[in-house]
Design a protein around this motif. Structure first.
Motif, mmCIF file in Angstrom:
data_model
loop_
_atom_site.group_PDB
_atom_site.id
_atom_site.type_symbol
_atom_site.label_atom_id
_atom_site.label_comp_id
_atom_site.label_asym_id
_atom_site.label_seq_id
_atom_site.Cartn_x
_atom_site.Cartn_y
_atom_site.Cartn_z
ATOM 1 N N HIS A 59 41.312 38.366 28.629
ATOM 2 C CA HIS A 59 42.203 37.737 29.657
ATOM 3 C C HIS A 59 42.686 38.540 30.740
ATOM 4 N N CYS A 60 41.977 39.678 30.994
ATOM 5 C CA CYS A 60 42.426 40.622 32.211
ATOM 6 C C CYS A 60 41.201 40.832 33.168
ATOM 7 N N LEU A 61 41.595 40.468 34.097
ATOM 8 C CA LEU A 61 40.382 40.900 35.332
ATOM 9 C C LEU A 61 40.950 42.294 36.011
ATOM 10 N N VAL A 62 40.040 42.993 36.163
ATOM 11 C CA VAL A 62 40.276 44.546 36.986
ATOM 12 C C VAL A 62 39.479 44.252 38.032
ATOM 13 N N VAL A 63 40.473 44.726 39.367
ATOM 14 C CA VAL A 63 40.127 44.732 40.558
ATOM 15 C C VAL A 63 40.184 46.338 41.103
ATOM 16 N N TYR A 64 39.019 46.690 41.789
ATOM 17 C CA TYR A 64 39.195 48.035 42.210
ATOM 18 C C TYR A 64 38.609 48.150 43.606
ATOM 19 N N THR A 65 38.785 49.399 44.246
ATOM 20 C CA THR A 65 38.552 49.465 45.636
ATOM 21 C C THR A 65 37.364 50.605 45.621
ATOM 22 N N PRO A 66 36.428 50.397 46.572
ATOM 23 C CA PRO A 66 35.258 51.445 46.583
ATOM 24 C C PRO A 66 35.631 52.801 46.725
ATOM 25 N N ALA A 67 36.718 53.105 47.201
ATOM 26 C CA ALA A 67 37.018 54.487 47.352
ATOM 27 C C ALA A 67 37.491 55.090 46.053
ATOM 28 N N ILE A 68 37.776 54.347 45.020
ATOM 29 C CA ILE A 68 38.035 55.019 43.506
ATOM 30 C C ILE A 68 36.667 55.665 43.041
ATOM 31 N N PRO A 69 36.766 56.823 42.652
ATOM 32 C CA PRO A 69 35.718 57.371 42.274
ATOM 33 C C PRO A 69 35.140 56.965 40.729
ATOM 34 N N ALA A 70 33.733 56.930 40.388
ATOM 35 C CA ALA A 70 33.294 56.469 39.180
ATOM 36 C C ALA A 70 33.705 56.864 38.132
ATOM 37 N N GLU A 71 34.156 58.384 38.030
ATOM 38 C CA GLU A 71 34.790 58.913 36.881
ATOM 39 C C GLU A 71 36.161 58.708 36.481
ATOM 40 N N HIS A 72 36.934 58.023 37.430
ATOM 41 C CA HIS A 72 38.514 57.767 37.206
ATOM 42 C C HIS A 72 38.564 57.147 36.066
ATOM 43 N N LYS A 73 39.376 57.961 35.062
ATOM 44 C CA LYS A 73 39.664 57.580 33.687
ATOM 45 C C LYS A 73 40.083 55.983 33.382
ATOM 46 N N GLU A 74 40.603 55.522 34.432
ATOM 47 C CA GLU A 74 41.100 54.129 33.884
ATOM 48 C C GLU A 74 39.957 53.108 33.996
ATOM 49 N N LEU A 75 39.140 53.438 35.373
ATOM 50 C CA LEU A 75 37.988 52.844 35.633
ATOM 51 C C LEU A 75 36.968 52.939 34.526
ATOM 52 N N VAL A 76 36.753 54.094 33.885
ATOM 53 C CA VAL A 76 35.981 54.324 32.951
ATOM 54 C C VAL A 76 36.095 53.508 31.550
ATOM 55 N N PHE A 77 37.746 53.491 31.346
ATOM 56 C CA PHE A 77 38.104 52.792 30.250
ATOM 57 C C PHE A 77 37.819 51.335 30.085
ATOM 58 N N PHE A 78 37.973 50.669 31.103
ATOM 59 C CA PHE A 78 37.703 49.328 31.483
ATOM 60 C C PHE A 78 36.343 48.997 31.457
ATOM 61 N N ARG A 79 35.468 49.977 32.238
ATOM 62 C CA ARG A 79 33.860 49.691 31.761
ATOM 63 C C ARG A 79 33.457 49.786 30.326
ATOM 64 N N GLU A 80 33.984 50.720 29.629
ATOM 65 C CA GLU A 80 33.408 50.971 28.485
ATOM 66 C C GLU A 80 34.033 49.972 27.348
ATOM 67 N N ASN A 81 34.985 49.269 27.696
ATOM 68 C CA ASN A 81 35.674 48.135 26.970
ATOM 69 C C ASN A 81 35.285 46.669 27.086
ATOM 70 N N GLY A 82 34.262 46.382 28.054
ATOM 71 C CA GLY A 82 33.995 45.242 28.451
ATOM 72 C C GLY A 82 34.586 44.386 29.152
ATOM 73 N N PHE A 83 35.489 44.888 30.088
ATOM 74 C CA PHE A 83 36.413 44.084 30.774
ATOM 75 C C PHE A 83 35.307 43.527 32.114
ATOM 76 N N GLU A 84 35.802 42.571 32.674
ATOM 77 C CA GLU A 84 35.512 42.052 33.996
ATOM 78 C C GLU A 84 35.947 42.721 35.068
ATOM 79 N N ILE A 85 34.979 43.377 35.739
ATOM 80 C CA ILE A 85 35.458 44.582 36.909
ATOM 81 C C ILE A 85 34.760 43.919 38.029
#
Length: 467
Positions: free
Chosen positions: A76-102
């Motif tokens: 039930h949560c959509l994640v939106v990010y800007t391309p300026a965010i590095p791939a290793e950003h902790k929160e982005l990694v969390f959402f990727r590893e837990n199957g979120f729509e990004i």
């Protein structure tokens, strides 16, 4: 993306890099839809403070623990990010590893252009003012519109316009990271294709190819309105109407331009219906051409001649786009987001047209090491139209320093006769306090703009204006 009018079953949206001007407009869209809206940004700003007042939950430390509970449900949560965010950003990694729509910001906008009639403005420069002008014309017309803008529209104090009834959405189409390839415009203006973002594209040819591909994405029965003489190829689908425009020639152009007593009036020449005596509410020479493009798209969308005339007259401009802070006979002070050589050239040229016989000083903060490396000669050429240039250190944004690349490169190429000085950003306020100015402009897309209110107050005290 779950593709229906309310983005599927999402109950929350989380933004990584929430404080960017483009991201904040989308955040406001979801706030207006009643979803839980939260996010991270590296530093607080005036924009993030306003978002918090509007109901967004924000934090400024890179921390999974700080993500609200409502944003930890991948269903039930959509994640939106800007391309300026590095791939290793902790929160982005969390959402990727837990199957979120990004999704990237541009992918969200792309969904909107599939659901509504997208009126998009692309180009190296001019797109923020042109898209904001077009949105204002439509919003005050019988058509109305939604809008996601790259700057704060002074008429509304926001970069987002919501309509409960209109099927039009005005979008600033960003070429950075090829983001505009996610859009499916109904109509599009292309203002300029001067190479930029070569750290992403590598070559001028690749940059121009990205614009060619963008033209393929315009929907059949739509329209392309392209600045005359651009160095780009087009690849239009069958049924797409094609028009060109410029200041003084093309399908859409201006005639009978009058600049008198600080006012600008012109005749709008159009294959649909020409309009006499259009007056600019923000009388800056470059806005004639921006206005032609904005009126062309609004007219093709169905705005009447009177709506176009009223919209142009009532347009108040965009924050940081030729943004006057003081305008008196003894002193003029303004700020401008211009950060590409062609933008600097147009800004300086407009200043020269407006203030022919006055001493014009620019304080310029170069933006990005890579852009400075690629275009330092062109920056110097553009700035040399002015009487005096004060250069600060380079604003790095997302980049690490490049050896040998400093503001000195621009300084050394300024033409003889231009008074020049190199300072740090910390030196700006003491410098302004220590001397007088006739016409002063702060240029650049970095963080020097944060000092503009303080500069304005210092200058107002010098001429006994109330701060």
């Amino acid at each position: 993306m779950k593709d229906n009018n309310h983005f599927g079953e999402y109950k929350a949206v989380y933004f990584i890099g929430a404080g960017g001007i483009g991201m904040s407009a989308i955040a406001r869209y979801f706030i207006s839809r009643g979803l839980v809206v939260a996010g991270y940004d590296r530093t607080p700003s005036e924009l993030t403070r306003r978002l918090e007042k509007e109901g967004m939950l924000l934090h400024y430390e890179e921390s999974v623990a700080d993500i609200p509970h409502a944003c930890k449900d991948p269903q039930h949560c959509l994640v939106v990010y800007t391309p300026a965010i590095p791939a290793e950003h902790k929160e982005l990694v969390f959402f990727r590893e837990n199957g979120f729509e990004i999704e990237k910001r541009a992918e969200v906008l792309g969904t909107l252009t599939r659901q509504m009639h997208g009126l998009c403005v692309a180009g190296t420069h001019g797109k923020t003012t042109t898209s904001t002008m077009c949105a204002h014309i439509l919003h005050q017309s019988h058509l109305d519109c939604n809008a996601f803008l790259g700057g704060i529209a002074k008429n509304y104090g926001t970069n987002y316009i919501l309509s409960q009834t209109s099927d039009f959405v005005v979008i600033e189409a960003d070429e950075y990271d090829r983001s505009f390839h996610h859009l499916r415009p109904y109509m599009s203006v292309i203002t300029a294709t001067d190479p930029d973002h070569l750290d992403i594209y590598g070559t001028k040819e690749a940059y121009l190819e990205s614009f060619r591909h963008y033209t393929e994405l315009i929907q059949p029965e739509g329209a392309l309105i392209v600045h005359r003489g651009l160095e780009m190829k087009e690849s239009l689908q069958p049924g797409v109407r094609r028009y060109d425009y410029s200041l003084d020639e093309g399908d859409f152009h201006a005639e009978n331009i009058r600049m008198e007593n600080g006012d600008i009036t012109f005749d709008f020449i159009s294959p649909i219906e020409s309009i006499r005596n259009v007056e600019l509410g923000q009388p800056v020479p470059i806005n004639i051409e921006n206005g032609i493009a904005a009126m062309a798209m609004a007219q093709l969308a169905g705005c009447t001649a009177n709506e176009l005339r009223i919209g142009m007259l009532s347009f108040s401009g965009v924050d940081r786009r030729f943004d006057f802070k003081i305008r008196t006979p003894e002193l003029v002070f303004l700020s401008d987001y211009a950060h590409h050589p062609k933008e600097i050239y147009q800004s300086a040229r407009s200043m020269r047209l407006l203030y022919k016989d006055r001493h014009i000083t620019a304080i310029f903060q170069p933006h990005l090491y890579s852009r400075t490396k690629d275009f330092y000669r062109e920056f110097a050429e553009a700035l040399s139209q002015l009487d005096e240039v004060i250069l600060t250190d380079i604003y790095p944004a997302r980049e690490k320093p490049i050896e040998g690349v400093t503001s000195q490169l621009i300084y050394d190429c300024l033409k003889p006769g231009v008074k020049k000085q190199l300072i740090t950003k910390d030196d700006v306020i003491p410098l302004v306090k220590s001397r007088d100015f006739d016409v002063l402009i702060v240029l650049g897309a970095g963080d020097l703009d944060e000092q503009v209110p303080q500069i304005a107050n210092i200058l107002k005290r010098k001429i006994n204006l109330k701060p």
